[in-house]
Design a protein around this motif. Structure first.
Motif, PDB file in Angstrom:
ATOM      1  N   PHE A   1     -22.035 -10.570  40.828  1.00 11.74           N
ATOM      2  CA  PHE A   1     -22.567 -10.175  41.012  1.00 11.74           C
ATOM      3  C   PHE A   1     -22.222  -9.103  40.010  1.00 11.74           C
ATOM      4  N   ASP A   2     -23.379  -8.244  39.232  1.00 15.39           N
ATOM      5  CA  ASP A   2     -22.429  -7.104  38.552  1.00 15.39           C
ATOM      6  C   ASP A   2     -23.295  -5.920  38.072  1.00 15.39           C
ATOM      7  N   ALA A   3     -23.908  -4.836  38.263  1.00 18.43           N
ATOM      8  CA  ALA A   3     -24.898  -3.597  38.556  1.00 18.43           C
ATOM      9  C   ALA A   3     -24.996  -2.916  36.723  1.00 18.43           C
ATOM     10  N   VAL A   4     -25.706  -2.658  36.758  1.00 16.80           N
ATOM     11  CA  VAL A   4     -25.852  -1.184  35.268  1.00 16.80           C
ATOM     12  C   VAL A   4     -27.612  -0.697  35.278  1.00 16.80           C
ATOM     13  N   PRO A   5     -26.164   0.563  36.237  1.00 19.50           N
ATOM     14  CA  PRO A   5     -27.030   1.561  37.110  1.00 19.50           C
ATOM     15  C   PRO A   5     -28.100   2.468  36.290  1.00 19.50           C
ATOM     16  N   GLU A   6     -27.630   2.523  34.795  1.00 20.27           N
ATOM     17  CA  GLU A   6     -28.763   2.871  34.056  1.00 20.27           C
ATOM     18  C   GLU A   6     -29.496   1.881  33.434  1.00 20.27           C
ATOM     19  N   ASN A   7     -30.322   1.773  33.140  1.00 20.22           N
ATOM     20  CA  ASN A   7     -31.210   0.532  31.755  1.00 20.22           C
ATOM     21  C   ASN A   7     -31.429   1.464  29.866  1.00 20.22           C
ATOM     22  N   TRP A   8     -30.754   2.159  29.829  1.00 12.99           N
ATOM     23  CA  TRP A   8     -30.757   2.363  27.952  1.00 12.99           C
ATOM     24  C   TRP A   8     -31.582   1.984  27.169  1.00 12.99           C
ATOM     25  N   THR A   9     -30.478   0.469  27.592  1.00 10.82           N
ATOM     26  CA  THR A   9     -30.096  -0.311  26.091  1.00 10.82           C
ATOM     27  C   THR A   9     -32.124  -0.822  26.309  1.00 10.82           C
ATOM     28  N   GLU A  10     -32.436  -1.513  27.238  1.00  6.36           N
ATOM     29  CA  GLU A  10     -34.490  -1.336  27.107  1.00  6.36           C
ATOM     30  C   GLU A  10     -35.414  -0.633  26.805  1.00  6.36           C
ATOM     31  N   PHE A  11     -34.650   0.718  27.326  1.00  7.95           N
ATOM     32  CA  PHE A  11     -35.310   1.625  27.317  1.00  7.95           C
ATOM     33  C   PHE A  11     -35.437   2.873  25.764  1.00  7.95           C
ATOM     34  N   ARG A  12     -34.231   1.938  25.202  1.00  7.34           N
ATOM     35  CA  ARG A  12     -34.433   2.028  23.317  1.00  7.34           C
ATOM     36  C   ARG A  12     -35.128   1.006  22.836  1.00  7.34           C
ATOM     37  N   GLU A  13     -35.400   0.136  23.363  1.00  5.82           N
ATOM     38  CA  GLU A  13     -36.230  -1.051  22.303  1.00  5.82           C
ATOM     39  C   GLU A  13     -37.156  -1.249  23.130  1.00  5.82           C
ATOM     40  N   GLN A  14     -38.092  -0.215  24.756  1.00  9.25           N
ATOM     41  CA  GLN A  14     -39.332   0.273  24.418  1.00  9.25           C
ATOM     42  C   GLN A  14     -39.812   1.619  23.969  1.00  9.25           C
ATOM     43  N   VAL A  15     -38.529   2.191  23.223  1.00 14.15           N
ATOM     44  CA  VAL A  15     -39.189   3.152  22.312  1.00 14.15           C
ATOM     45  C   VAL A  15     -39.200   2.927  21.141  1.00 14.15           C
ATOM     46  N   VAL A  16     -38.323   2.425  20.427  1.00 10.78           N
ATOM     47  CA  VAL A  16     -38.947   1.181  18.756  1.00 10.78           C
ATOM     48  C   VAL A  16     -39.979   0.726  18.479  1.00 10.78           C
ATOM     49  N   ASN A  17     -40.195  -0.324  20.121  1.00 15.81           N
ATOM     50  CA  ASN A  17     -41.385  -0.758  19.975  1.00 15.81           C
ATOM     51  C   ASN A  17     -43.029  -0.325  20.598  1.00 15.81           C
ATOM     52  N   ALA A  18     -42.826   0.999  20.843  1.00 12.69           N
ATOM     53  CA  ALA A  18     -44.085   1.853  21.185  1.00 12.69           C
ATOM     54  C   ALA A  18     -45.351   1.827  20.316  1.00 12.69           C
ATOM     55  N   LYS A  19     -46.043   1.334  20.074  1.00 15.93           N
ATOM     56  CA  LYS A  19     -47.045   1.639  19.501  1.00 15.93           C
ATOM     57  C   LYS A  19     -47.971   3.011  19.305  1.00 15.93           C
ATOM     58  N   ASP A  20     -47.947   3.397  20.712  1.00 17.75           N
ATOM     59  CA  ASP A  20     -48.628   4.021  21.514  1.00 17.75           C
ATOM     60  C   ASP A  20     -48.120   5.946  21.355  1.00 17.75           C
ATOM     61  N   ILE A  21     -47.319   6.096  20.751  1.00 22.95           N
ATOM     62  CA  ILE A  21     -46.434   7.463  20.727  1.00 22.95           C
ATOM     63  C   ILE A  21     -46.307   7.184  18.581  1.00 22.95           C
ATOM     64  N   THR A  22     -45.963   9.341  18.637  1.00 22.48           N
ATOM     65  CA  THR A  22     -46.035   9.308  17.513  1.00 22.48           C
ATOM     66  C   THR A  22     -44.528   8.746  16.539  1.00 22.48           C
ATOM     67  N   ASP A  23     -44.472   9.375  15.480  1.00 22.54           N
ATOM     68  CA  ASP A  23     -43.046   8.924  15.243  1.00 22.54           C
ATOM     69  C   ASP A  23     -42.074  10.056  15.053  1.00 22.54           C
ATOM     70  N   ALA A  24     -42.541  11.093  15.384  1.00 20.99           N
ATOM     71  CA  ALA A  24     -41.917  12.152  15.918  1.00 20.99           C
ATOM     72  C   ALA A  24     -41.756  12.430  17.174  1.00 20.99           C
ATOM     73  N   GLN A  25     -41.803  11.782  17.798  1.00 21.75           N
ATOM     74  CA  GLN A  25     -41.686  11.777  19.272  1.00 21.75           C
ATOM     75  C   GLN A  25     -40.799  10.303  19.336  1.00 21.75           C
ATOM     76  N   ARG A  26     -41.182   9.190  18.502  1.00 25.94           N
ATOM     77  CA  ARG A  26     -40.388   8.622  19.045  1.00 25.94           C
ATOM     78  C   ARG A  26     -38.078   8.923  18.301  1.00 25.94           C
ATOM     79  N   ALA A  27     -38.844   9.650  17.562  1.00 23.12           N
ATOM     80  CA  ALA A  27     -38.019   9.644  16.511  1.00 23.12           C
ATOM     81  C   ALA A  27     -36.663  10.435  17.319  1.00 23.12           C
ATOM     82  N   ALA A  28     -37.046  11.404  17.933  1.00 29.53           N
ATOM     83  CA  ALA A  28     -36.454  12.666  18.976  1.00 29.53           C
ATOM     84  C   ALA A  28     -36.352  12.006  20.453  1.00 29.53           C
TER      85      ALA A  28
END
Length: 499
Positions: free
Chosen positions: A292-319
């Motif tokens: 077993f192993d662990a990733v304490p905070e899943n920032w990688t998939e959080f980034r994928e969510q932001v990139v693919n989100a359709k209901d946020i503005t471009d400014a929010q995405r960039a920030a």
């Protein structure tokens, strides 16, 4: 009367110039031996020229001359044997044979033999010619050329088919194959993801429906079945066994980093131990197969969510991407990024309404990686696996299969080529394929493969054989002298000699 005499002579000349080809076709050479003498400076030919079926009239003669021809049209003419009928024989002995002076100019007559028609007769031929470089660099053909006009070797016809041979020792030199060391077997990896749930701030795994203190209901049965089914699928091949099951737990970027680390590690351990017991009971496999192993905070998939989100503005995405991509070198850096998500005016509303309740729960997942490998097998069993699933075999196993067949056989070479296909960067695989190419005298292929074959004694020996094939015998000797501990090199050095 004088005119009639000339007509008769013309007819006789025509007969002599056009002998019975079928009769001469019966002349043959037996026990042909070519070797180098005089320190390698002279080529000696020894053979038996068989005249058993040849019939010569008393006033006939035939010149038989061995001719060596190179791959590029080079030629070397050896001394000629003159076979004579009865009258011609006596004329030759007395020096009264018409045209004898011309014959001696056109031919290097090493021997004159009278043909005794109707009796078995063999000429013990022995002749020499100076060695020339082309004689050792490629294949040569030995022809026995005959004519009876005395016009010279180049006007003659060949007796039967030429004998192809070579004076280059390279085709008889020895190549050495390597059986690679035993290594870990290749593994086939089956990856998947399951969302095994845990109670808030707890690491205990529940495999049945469980009511939490906060009223939340946890039902992991379907998610655990995802893992069970993946293990079963990985083991559908009866020839494989489990090598490892890796459980990797991911937590979302909320709460302090160190707490998330402790939580993610504990949950991954709990799931790995549970799966270990499952495979032990179900497949009689040691629980130690799990890790077993662990990733304490899943920032990688959080980034994928932001990139693919359709209901946020471009400014929010960039920030958000700028925040996520900011380097973090310690737990404090991660905690600072999380605090900024909660408090920065650019993010706090989005964090409260979307990120925390909708996006973060999907980051709390378990990835698993199931690795399988071949079961222990003997070489005969492996010979069947290499046909159906060569990708599951190690290079050592492939060479063991090759050794089941004679070196140079079609099956042997097929296994060698398969090993190169699946291990193209292996020095051993390239060497073994080069050795097989040398056996077939595919020099261009061997040369290319030897560039990736390393510098083992076997590889140096193969390069020496390649040089010998090209006629660079001095270079081949230097290489062989550097690896005299290799038995094949010792034999090859003897074949090359010292001239």
């Amino acid at each position: 009367m004088k005119r009639y005499f000339h007509l008769i002579m013309w007819a006789l000349a025509a007969f002599i110039l056009t002998p019975d080809a079928k009769a001469y076709d019966s002349i043959s050479a037996d026990k042909v031996v070519l070797n180098r003498i005089n320190g390698g400076k002279t080529l000696h030919l020894a053979t038996d020229i068989v005249l058993d079926a040849l019939k010569l009239k008393s006033n006939e003669q035939i010149f038989i001359t061995p001719v060596l021809t190179g791959e590029n049209g080079e030629a070397a003419i050896l001394p000629t044997v003159l076979v004579t009928g009865r009258s011609m024989h006596y004329a030759y002995e007395r020096g009264t044979m018409r045209g004898l002076k011309k014959y001696k100019k056109e031919y290097n007559i090493v021997r004159e033999v009278r043909r005794h028609n109707g009796y078995p007769q063999t000429i013990d031929y022995s002749g020499t010619v100076d060695m020339q470089p082309w004689m050792r660099t490629g294949n040569i053909s030995l022809n026995f050329r005959y004519d009876n006009c005395g016009c010279g070797v180049h006007t003659g016809s060949d007796l039967g088919e030429p004998t192809d041979t070579t004076l280059n020792p390279a085709p008889g030199m020895y190549v050495a194959y390597i059986t690679p060391r035993v290594t870990e077997l290749p593994v086939s990896i089956h990856e998947g993801k399951a969302r095994v749930q845990f109670e808030v701030d707890k690491t205990e795994l529940h495999d049945n429906v469980y009511q939490c203190r906060n009223g939340q209901t946890i039902d992991n049965r379907q998610q655990l079945k995802v893992i069970y089914d993946s293990i079963a699928y990985a083991l559908t091949d009866p020839n494989v066994e489990l090598a490892k099951i890796e459980i990797i737990g991911y937590a979302s970027p909320e709460s302090p980093y160190e707490h998330n680390k402790e939580l993610a590690t504990g949950r991954s351990r709990a799931l790995a131990e549970y799966i270990g017991k499952y495979v032990g009971n179900r497949y009689q496999i040691s629980p130690d197969v799990t890790d077993f192993d662990a990733v304490p905070e899943n920032w990688t998939e959080f980034r994928e969510q932001v990139v693919n989100a359709k209901d946020i503005t471009d400014a929010q995405r960039a920030a958000l991407l700028e925040l996520i991509d900011r380097p973090a070198f310690s737990p404090a850096d991660y905690d600072a990024k999380e605090n900024e998500l909660k408090t920065d005016p650019r993010f706090r509303d989005l964090y409260r309404t979307k990120i925390l309740p909708q996006w973060f729960p999907h980051l709390r997942a378990t990835k698993f990686r199931i690795s399988t490998r071949l079961k222990p097998m003997d070489d005969q069993q492996l010979s069947r696996i290499i046909i159906s699933s060569p990708e599951k075999m190690s290079l050592n196993q492939m060479m063991r299969v090759a050794r089941l067949y004679p070196e140079g056989s079609a099956n042997f070479d097929t296994v060698i080529e398969t090993a190169l296909l699946y291990y193209p960067d292996s020095e051993e695989a390239n060497l073994n394929a080069a050795a097989s190419a040398l056996r077939k005298r595919d020099l261009s292929k061997a040369e290319a493969l030897l560039k990736k074959a390393g510098n083992s004694p076997e590889a140096v020996n193969a390069r020496a054989v390649l040089l010998a094939n090209k006629g660079d015998f001095e270079g081949a000797r230097r290489l062989l002298d550097s690896i005299q501990s290799l038995p094949e090199a010792q034999k090859n050095r003897t074949l090359l000699g010292d001239e």
